[in-house]
Design an enzyme around this catalytic site. Structure first.
Site, mmCIF file in Angstrom:
data_model
loop_
_atom_site.group_PDB
_atom_site.id
_atom_site.type_symbol
_atom_site.label_atom_id
_atom_site.label_comp_id
_atom_site.label_asym_id
_atom_site.label_seq_id
_atom_site.Cartn_x
_atom_site.Cartn_y
_atom_site.Cartn_z
ATOM 1 N N ASP A 35 35.797 53.285 47.220
ATOM 2 C CA ASP A 35 35.432 53.810 46.018
ATOM 3 C C ASP A 35 34.002 53.721 45.539
ATOM 4 O OD1 ASP A 35 38.052 53.870 45.158
ATOM 5 O OD2 ASP A 35 38.142 51.621 43.837
ATOM 6 N N LYS A 57 36.723 57.159 42.464
ATOM 7 C CA LYS A 57 37.265 57.299 41.052
ATOM 8 C C LYS A 57 36.254 56.314 39.960
ATOM 9 C CE LYS A 57 41.386 56.857 40.446
ATOM 10 N NZ LYS A 57 41.875 58.076 40.425
ATOM 11 N N MET A 170 34.807 49.279 31.827
ATOM 12 C CA MET A 170 35.448 50.618 31.397
ATOM 13 C C MET A 170 35.684 50.750 29.579
ATOM 14 S SD MET A 170 38.125 51.544 34.300
ATOM 15 C CE MET A 170 39.098 49.926 34.302
HETATM 16 N N1 SAH Z 1 38.287 45.953 40.592
HETATM 17 C C1 SAH Z 1 36.963 45.907 39.900
HETATM 18 C C2 SAH Z 1 37.204 47.039 38.291
HETATM 19 C C3 SAH Z 1 37.441 48.413 38.305
HETATM 20 S S1 SAH Z 1 37.067 49.548 37.025
HETATM 21 C C4 SAH Z 1 37.125 44.741 39.856
HETATM 22 O O1 SAH Z 1 37.846 43.811 39.704
HETATM 23 O O2 SAH Z 1 35.514 44.848 38.789
HETATM 24 C C5 SAH Z 1 35.360 49.342 37.305
HETATM 25 C C6 SAH Z 1 34.850 48.930 35.836
HETATM 26 O O3 SAH Z 1 34.405 47.927 36.378
HETATM 27 C C7 SAH Z 1 33.447 50.095 34.935
HETATM 28 O O4 SAH Z 1 33.885 50.899 34.175
HETATM 29 C C8 SAH Z 1 32.517 48.279 34.274
HETATM 30 O O5 SAH Z 1 33.396 48.254 33.452
HETATM 31 C C9 SAH Z 1 33.203 47.265 35.950
HETATM 32 N N2 SAH Z 1 32.388 47.146 36.392
HETATM 33 C C10 SAH Z 1 32.370 46.735 38.210
HETATM 34 N N3 SAH Z 1 31.612 47.110 38.473
HETATM 35 C C11 SAH Z 1 30.261 46.908 37.030
HETATM 36 C C12 SAH Z 1 28.836 46.474 38.074
HETATM 37 N N4 SAH Z 1 28.397 46.517 38.737
HETATM 38 N N5 SAH Z 1 28.193 46.191 36.421
HETATM 39 C C13 SAH Z 1 29.107 46.107 35.457
HETATM 40 N N6 SAH Z 1 30.432 46.592 35.622
HETATM 41 C C14 SAH Z 1 31.144 46.918 36.317
#
Ligand code: SAH
Length: 254
Positions: A35, A57, A170
């Site tokens: 991803d 994505k 998100m």
């Molecule tokens: N599977 C992932 C989430 C994917 S959806 C998890 O468990 O974390 C993608 C969203 O995750 C982004 O839009 C943001 O809201 C959050 N996100 C992922 N990595 C991040 C980071 N390093 N800092 C802040 N938000 C993050």
């Protein structure tokens, strides 16, 4: 036919990867479908002989259709040794891991899920926010701020009354709308709130304030996705952003 590993890469920093994930990437992976959110530092841990394909994505940008990713995984599983589907955070938290495991099962492909640290818990922690704290809240709700891609809109009025910390994934691009709905749902405008962008990565930045003023603060600081939004008393515990008073310190920290 080989097995497909759905691996959670954690929030970003490579040393927040699980040992199991690190071992699979460094020793077994032959094809890695990664991803967008997976950091370069983590991709650098993949066996040099492995092929890495980025199947991005990310909200607001052109991304690979989910059905295409399913077909790619099945095709590689039929041809190759060890296939890894590498996802930001945890594969089962807003990561479509459930859909991918279903698609692979339908195609008769064996899967194994390797959990990762989800951003909603580890990113607030990176700025000193415990998502639960006995003095302030008895629970936490992880919720998506988007309603696109065929998903229904979260029930903001019910969330406003939940009495739990709200951790919104998100949500940055719809922040104004989310804030308006939470306030209309009864959450006091002065409820502490914070937004943290690129948590655990060198580019990490955050703002803290109240529910009502968070959108203006996010805008003033120019925070961009990926970001986590935290709403609830625990958000007040965020440590001040390094150098937020002094631009020269921020330059050093960046
Ligand atoms: N599977 C992932 C989430 C994917 S959806 C998890 O468990 O974390 C993608 C969203 O995750 C982004 O839009 C943001 O809201 C959050 N996100 C992922 N990595 C991040 C980071 N390093 N800092 C802040 N938000 C993050």
């Amino acid at each position: 036919m080989s097995k497909v590993y759905l691996i959670g890469a954690g929030p970003g920093a490579a040393d927040l990867l699980t040992l199991r994930a690190a071992r699979l990437l460094a020793e077994k992976a032959e094809i890695v479908l990664a991803d967008d959110l997976v950091s370069d530092e983590i991709l650098a841990m993949v066996r040099p002989e492995a092929r890495v394909l980025k199947v991005g994505k990310r909200g607001g940008r052109a991304s690979t259709p989910q059905g295409f990713i399913h077909r790619l995984m099945v095709r590689y599983a039929r041809r190759s040794g060890c296939v890894v589907r590498l996802k930001g955070g945890d594969p089962y938290v807003f990561g479509r891991g459930g859909e991918e495991v279903e698609a692979l099962a339908l195609a008769g492909v064996e899967t194994e899920v390797v959990p990762g640290l989800t951003a909603g818990i580890s990113v607030p922690a990176a700025v000193g926010i415990p998502v639960t704290h006995r003095a302030y809240t008895q629970g936490v709700t992880l919720v998506t701020g988007t309603s696109g891609d065929g998903c229904t809109e979260p029930n903001w009025p019910a969330l406003a009354r939940s009495g739990t910390t709200l951790v919104i994934y998100m949500g940055l691009s719809r922040l104004l709308n989310i804030v308006a709905r939470l306030i209309a749902g009864g959450l006091p405008p002065d409820t502490p709130a914070a937004a943290i962008a690129s948590g655990t990565l060198p580019a990490q930045r955050h703002v803290k304030g109240t529910l009502a003023d968070l959108p203006a603060r996010v805008c003033a600081e120019g925070l961009t996705s990926p970001a986590i939004i935290v709403v609830g008393e625990v958000a007040a515990l965020a440590v001040e952003a390094a150098g937020s008073q002094d631009p020269s310190i921020r330059t050093l920290a960046a």
